[in-house]
Design a protein around this motif. Structure first.
Motif, PDB file in Angstrom:
ATOM      1  N   ASP A 137       5.256   0.458   6.405  1.00 18.04           N
ATOM      2  CA  ASP A 137       5.277  -0.734   5.561  1.00 18.04           C
ATOM      3  C   ASP A 137       6.060  -0.504   4.261  1.00 18.04           C
ATOM      4  OD1 ASP A 137       4.661  -3.284   4.661  1.00 18.04           O
ATOM      5  OD2 ASP A 137       2.656  -2.760   3.965  1.00 18.04           O
ATOM      6  N   HIS A 171       4.762   6.936  -0.117  1.00 18.54           N
ATOM      7  CA  HIS A 171       4.010   7.623   0.925  1.00 18.54           C
ATOM      8  C   HIS A 171       4.795   8.854   1.365  1.00 18.54           C
ATOM      9  CE1 HIS A 171       0.733   4.880   1.890  1.00 18.54           C
ATOM     10  NE2 HIS A 171       1.562   3.854   1.968  1.00 18.54           N
ATOM     11  N   TYR A 195       2.380   9.122   8.469  1.00 20.74           N
ATOM     12  CA  TYR A 195       1.869   7.785   8.189  1.00 20.74           C
ATOM     13  C   TYR A 195       1.560   7.083   9.505  1.00 20.74           C
ATOM     14  CZ  TYR A 195       2.263   3.024   6.097  1.00 20.74           C
ATOM     15  OH  TYR A 195       2.058   1.732   5.663  1.00 20.74           O
ATOM     16  N   TRP A 196       0.351   6.524   9.605  1.00 22.73           N
ATOM     17  CA  TRP A 196      -0.089   5.809  10.803  1.00 22.73           C
ATOM     18  C   TRP A 196       0.028   6.687  12.063  1.00 22.73           C
ATOM     19  CZ3 TRP A 196       2.243   0.228   9.717  1.00 22.73           C
ATOM     20  CH2 TRP A 196       1.529  -0.339   8.656  1.00 22.73           C
ATOM     21  N   ASN A 215      -1.515   9.560   5.764  1.00 24.98           N
ATOM     22  CA  ASN A 215      -2.061   8.267   5.380  1.00 24.98           C
ATOM     23  C   ASN A 215      -2.512   7.482   6.607  1.00 24.98           C
ATOM     24  OD1 ASN A 215      -2.296   5.928   3.327  1.00 24.98           O
ATOM     25  ND2 ASN A 215      -1.093   5.032   4.979  1.00 24.98           N
ATOM     26  N   GLU A 216      -3.788   7.086   6.612  1.00 28.72           N
ATOM     27  CA  GLU A 216      -4.352   6.194   7.642  1.00 28.72           C
ATOM     28  C   GLU A 216      -3.962   6.595   9.048  1.00 28.72           C
ATOM     29  OE1 GLU A 216      -3.355   2.156   6.732  1.00 28.72           O
ATOM     30  OE2 GLU A 216      -4.815   2.065   5.110  1.00 28.72           O
ATOM     31  N   ASN A 243      -8.730   4.586   2.192  1.00 29.51           N
ATOM     32  CA  ASN A 243      -8.214   3.260   1.866  1.00 29.51           C
ATOM     33  C   ASN A 243      -9.188   2.230   2.390  1.00 29.51           C
ATOM     34  OD1 ASN A 243      -5.995   4.832   1.242  1.00 29.51           O
ATOM     35  ND2 ASN A 243      -4.727   4.094   2.951  1.00 29.51           N
ATOM     36  N   TYR A 265      -9.765  -2.273   2.482  1.00 28.21           N
ATOM     37  CA  TYR A 265      -9.174  -3.565   2.123  1.00 28.21           C
ATOM     38  C   TYR A 265     -10.168  -4.722   2.208  1.00 28.21           C
ATOM     39  CZ  TYR A 265      -4.583  -1.774   1.199  1.00 28.21           C
ATOM     40  OH  TYR A 265      -3.534  -1.134   0.605  1.00 28.21           O
ATOM     41  N   TYR A 274      -8.023  -7.615   4.278  1.00 23.71           N
ATOM     42  CA  TYR A 274      -8.110  -7.538   5.739  1.00 23.71           C
ATOM     43  C   TYR A 274      -9.560  -7.709   6.182  1.00 23.71           C
ATOM     44  CZ  TYR A 274      -3.333  -5.765   5.249  1.00 23.71           C
ATOM     45  OH  TYR A 274      -1.992  -5.620   4.925  1.00 23.71           O
ATOM     46  N   GLU A 320      -6.614   3.519  -1.756  1.00 23.20           N
ATOM     47  CA  GLU A 320      -6.005   2.180  -1.748  1.00 23.20           C
ATOM     48  C   GLU A 320      -7.087   1.128  -1.681  1.00 23.20           C
ATOM     49  OE1 GLU A 320      -3.096   1.376   1.390  1.00 23.20           O
ATOM     50  OE2 GLU A 320      -2.231   3.374   1.081  1.00 23.20           O
ATOM     51  N   TRP A 322      -3.759  -0.428  -4.538  1.00 24.71           N
ATOM     52  CA  TRP A 322      -2.467  -0.719  -3.906  1.00 24.71           C
ATOM     53  C   TRP A 322      -1.995  -2.056  -4.415  1.00 24.71           C
ATOM     54  CZ3 TRP A 322       0.560   2.493  -1.513  1.00 24.71           C
ATOM     55  CH2 TRP A 322       1.641   2.005  -0.761  1.00 24.71           C
ATOM     56  N   PHE A 338       6.791  -4.644  -3.548  1.00 21.93           N
ATOM     57  CA  PHE A 338       7.881  -3.808  -3.014  1.00 21.93           C
ATOM     58  C   PHE A 338       8.372  -4.389  -1.697  1.00 21.93           C
ATOM     59  CE2 PHE A 338       5.468  -1.786   0.410  1.00 21.93           C
ATOM     60  CZ  PHE A 338       4.157  -1.968  -0.017  1.00 21.93           C
ATOM     61  N   ARG A 360       6.914  -8.109   6.121  1.00 23.56           N
ATOM     62  CA  ARG A 360       6.387  -9.180   5.270  1.00 23.56           C
ATOM     63  C   ARG A 360       7.356 -10.351   5.193  1.00 23.56           C
ATOM     64  NH1 ARG A 360       1.230  -7.120   5.095  1.00 23.56           N
ATOM     65  NH2 ARG A 360       1.427  -4.865   4.907  1.00 23.56           N
ATOM     66  N   ASN A 403       6.070  -6.966   0.074  1.00 20.19           N
ATOM     67  CA  ASN A 403       4.622  -6.806   0.100  1.00 20.19           C
ATOM     68  C   ASN A 403       4.163  -7.215  -1.300  1.00 20.19           C
ATOM     69  OD1 ASN A 403       2.003  -5.630  -0.312  1.00 20.19           O
ATOM     70  ND2 ASN A 403       2.335  -4.308   1.464  1.00 20.19           N
ATOM     71  N   LYS A 462       1.296  -7.133  -2.875  1.00 17.04           N
ATOM     72  CA  LYS A 462       0.030  -6.615  -3.410  1.00 17.04           C
ATOM     73  C   LYS A 462       0.197  -5.971  -4.788  1.00 17.04           C
ATOM     74  CE  LYS A 462      -2.065  -6.067   1.116  1.00 17.04           C
ATOM     75  NZ  LYS A 462      -0.874  -6.045   1.997  1.00 17.04           N
TER      76      LYS A 462
HETATM   77  C1  GCB Z   1      -2.132   0.362   3.885  1.00 21.00           C
HETATM   78  C2  GCB Z   1      -0.989   1.291   3.856  1.00 21.00           C
HETATM   79  C3  GCB Z   1       0.105   0.822   2.920  1.00 21.00           C
HETATM   80  C4  GCB Z   1       0.343  -0.662   3.162  1.00 21.00           C
HETATM   81  C5  GCB Z   1      -0.934  -1.398   2.775  1.00 21.00           C
HETATM   82  C6  GCB Z   1      -0.851  -2.912   3.009  1.00 21.00           C
HETATM   83  O1  GCB Z   1      -3.210   0.698   4.236  1.00 21.00           O
HETATM   84  O2  GCB Z   1      -1.360   2.597   3.544  1.00 21.00           O
HETATM   85  O3  GCB Z   1       1.275   1.538   3.165  1.00 21.00           O
HETATM   86  O4  GCB Z   1       1.433  -1.150   2.462  1.00 21.00           O
HETATM   87  O5  GCB Z   1      -1.991  -0.924   3.559  1.00 21.00           O
HETATM   88  O6  GCB Z   1      -0.326  -3.598   2.171  1.00 21.00           O
HETATM   89  O7  GCB Z   1      -1.307  -3.362   4.051  1.00 21.00           O
END
Ligand code: GCB
Length: 609
Positions: free
Chosen positions: A193, A368, A393-394, A431-432, A489, A491, A495, A518, A563, A568, A573, A583, A585
């Motif tokens: 992302d 990241h 990542y992921w 990360n995640e 992290n 949300y 989410y 995050e 976050w 960015f 997105r 994004n 956020k």
């Molecule tokens: C996350 C990721 C980050 C994303 C963010 C999002 O968990 O680590 O890279 O940009 O969520 O905005 O969904």
């Protein structure tokens, strides 16, 4: 760090390729503190053109061609066929991403060729010439004067080729084939992302070194206070095993000038010196004191600025210089304010750091991937503690041995570059990442490598909460035993439903400090409405209020980094009118507008001082 071998002390890459003009070239470890070395900057305007089908590298049967663009051929006779011309092609600035320098390349992922001419005046036969790249995203194949210098994979770490045999007195040219295509087995993998900025995104230098030179050094404060004395641990490695070399370490402000001698391996493995505790000002966010340090060997003298601090954990507490600290953090991508391109200078970092400062932060999660060295040094000068991460990542390819080697190399290169930075307190492995045995094997090996490379810093990774029942979130991740700091992290409000926040309970069954690495939600700056209306600043503001109230109840909370600092660019997105490939956020918009959530966080951080 002392006495430890870095992953790549030996020659890493030998390229035996297809043409007679291709002698095997050598990748060498990146010397510590390149900016303190004698060098010629190759930044500036580079000619470039796009090569969507890589025909400058492969022939029409997809075999590497010896007539590739790296030759920089020119027609010699009117009848000659040459279908490219670097010198007649446009230029772009290096360091820089191509996406924001050429409208046609905004979404481009593939190969671009870049060329720059340079001149060597008084080429010295006793010198070694190293061609240094701060980073190229993602794959670089480098040629000097038409010959292969080397190849590198990974978009955020530095690399160096010994080009002594390729450069000549007078005119020279360097050509780089840069390819930023995404692949499943790469690090990062095929999906992520953030914007996949392509190009030579960091500085390029031609370093001129003596035959023997100081390859790496480490100077760090020991954790143990011995009565009224502090110990500074010092180690050093020459590029080759030369015994009996005298090295002088001086810190004029502390009136230190001490001599050391290299051993048979060309090392000072366990050097140390003693300083009165009362004389030493420790580095901290409140007082980011850096000492001028000089390391000399004969005519070679390297100057650095180094801070001294300790970082440890005690139960659920984080201790900086022996005292508990709460990390008032924020996550940030390496993307400029206002112009939204790749950062690569202290000035680029300054605006972002000033925004973090306005929020009341003392900590940044550099997401990241490893950010550029200027940014790390600038953050250190300004007193920000740092979390530095590799792009595991992921869902990357956990079972692929090449993927592992790639990730490990990025980890080692990150540590090698920044191990003298007092600001960096956490190396993050990932990360995640989705739980599995293969993932655990991969990440635990990385953790062991990180510890072997640097036993002085903390290890963490951004974990995920995999689900809640009856509003109880229990963090459960096998990696807990490999990290020093448990980070995850979450949300809620974006989410997951924001109304749940007040009811949520968090159970973190590990006796370690906890960082929320995050949380957050999106808002379009200037869009106002009800707090239940997604994308409004009020929605994001409410989400922050609910989350912060919830986080306050987490036992052992040692810090947070929401976050994210600023909106960015992200290819994930697309929503027109709202996201437009950003994004959203950010607590700041990409244009520096403070969103309402900014004030909520600032107030909460005020209470954490
Ligand atoms: C996350 C990721 C980050 C994303 C963010 C999002 O968990 O680590 O890279 O940009 O969520 O905005 O969904």
């Amino acid at each position: 760090m002392q006495g430890k071998r870095f992953c790549r002390l030996l020659v890493l890459a030998l390229f035996a390729m297809w043409t007679g003009s291709m002698t095997a070239q050598v990748e060498v470890p990146v010397p510590q503190n390149v900016y303190a070395r004698q060098s010629l900057s190759l930044n500036g305007d580079w000619n470039y053109f796009v090569d969507m089908q890589e025909q400058g590298y492969y022939d029409y049967r997809m075999n590497p061609t010896k007539w590739g663009y790296f030759l920089n051929a020119k027609p010699k006779r009117p009848s000659d066929l040459v279908e490219y011309d670097f010198d007649a092609s446009p230029t772009m600035h290096v360091p820089g991403d191509w996406n924001t320098q050429d409208e046609q390349l905004f979404f481009y992922e593939g190969t671009v060729w870049l060329k720059r001419d340079f001149e060597i005046v008084n080429r010295e036969s006793s010198k070694r010439y190293l061609l240094y790249f701060g980073a190229v995203n993602y794959e670089a194949i480098v040629f000097v004067n038409g010959k292969l210098a080397g190849q590198h994979v990974g978009g955020f770490t530095p690399f160096c080729f010994d080009v002594t045999d390729l450069v000549q007195e007078g005119n020279n040219f360097v050509i780089v084939k840069v390819d930023n295509k995404r692949h499943q087995e790469s690090v990062p993998t095929r999906i992520f992302d953030w914007w996949n900025y392509g190009g030579i995104t960091r500085d390029v230098l031609l370093l001129s070194m003596d035959e023997t030179y100081i390859d790496d050094y480490s100077l760090q404060l020991d954790k143990v206070l011995k009565g009224k004395k502090r110990t500074l641990n010092f180690s050093l490695t020459l590029n080759q095993p030369q015994a009996g070399q005298e090295v002088i370490l001086s810190i004029p402000e502390l009136k230190i000038r001490q001599k050391f001698t290299t051993d048979a391996e060309g090392k000072i493995a366990h050097g140390w010196l003693s300083v009165a505790d009362s004389k030493l000002t420790l580095w901290s966010p409140e007082n980011p004191k850096l000492y001028n340090v000089e390391i000399s060997r004969g005519d070679e003298c390297i100057r650095d600025e180094i801070g001294f601090r300790t970082i440890e954990t005690r139960g659920r507490q984080l201790l900086l210089n022996g005292k508990p600290i709460f990390l008032r953090g924020v996550c940030a991508h390496e993307e400029t304010a206002y112009t939204s391109r790749r950062c690569n200078s202290a000035e680029d970092a300054d605006t972002l750091l000033s925004w973090a400062r306005q929020l009341g932060c003392n900590f940044l999660r550099l997401a990241h991937y490893p950010h550029n060295e200027h940014a790390v040094r600038e953050a250190e000068r300004q007193g920000f503690l740092l979390w530095s991460e590799i792009p595991v990542y992921w869902t990357i390819s956990w079972k692929n041995t090449k993927t592992y080697a790639n990730a490990e190399r990025q980890l080692c290169d990150m540590i090698r570059r920044d191990h003298n930075r007092a600001a960096v307190i956490i190396w993050s492995l990932a990360n995640e990442t989705p739980h599995s045995d293969a993932r655990d094997r991969f990440l635990s090996r990385l953790a062991a490598t990180a510890r072997q490379q640097d036993s002085t810093r903390l290890i963490s990774m951004a974990m995920e909460v995999t689900g809640a029942s009856n509003y109880v979130n229990r963090l459960s991740d096998n990696m807990n035993e490999y990290v020093d700091v448990v980070s995850f992290n979450q949300y809620i409000g974006w989410y997951r439903n924001v109304n749940d926040a007040a009811k949520m309970k968090w159970e973190i069954p590990y006796e370690k400090p906890v960082i929320i690495s995050e949380f957050g939600g999106g808002a379009k700056a200037g869009l106002h409405g009800d707090k239940g209306q997604r994308w409004t600043e009020e929605f994001q503001e409410n989400l922050y209020r609910e989350n912060l109230a919830m986080l306050d109840k987490i036992e052992g909370l040692a810090g947070t980094c929401p976050w994210v600092l600023k909106d960015f660019r992200s290819p994930r997105r697309p929503l027109p009118g709202i996201q437009d490939w950003f994004n959203r956020k950010g607590l700041f918009s990409d244009q520096g507008h403070r969103k309402r959530a900014f004030y909520v966080l600032r107030e909460w951080y005020e209470g954490k001082k």
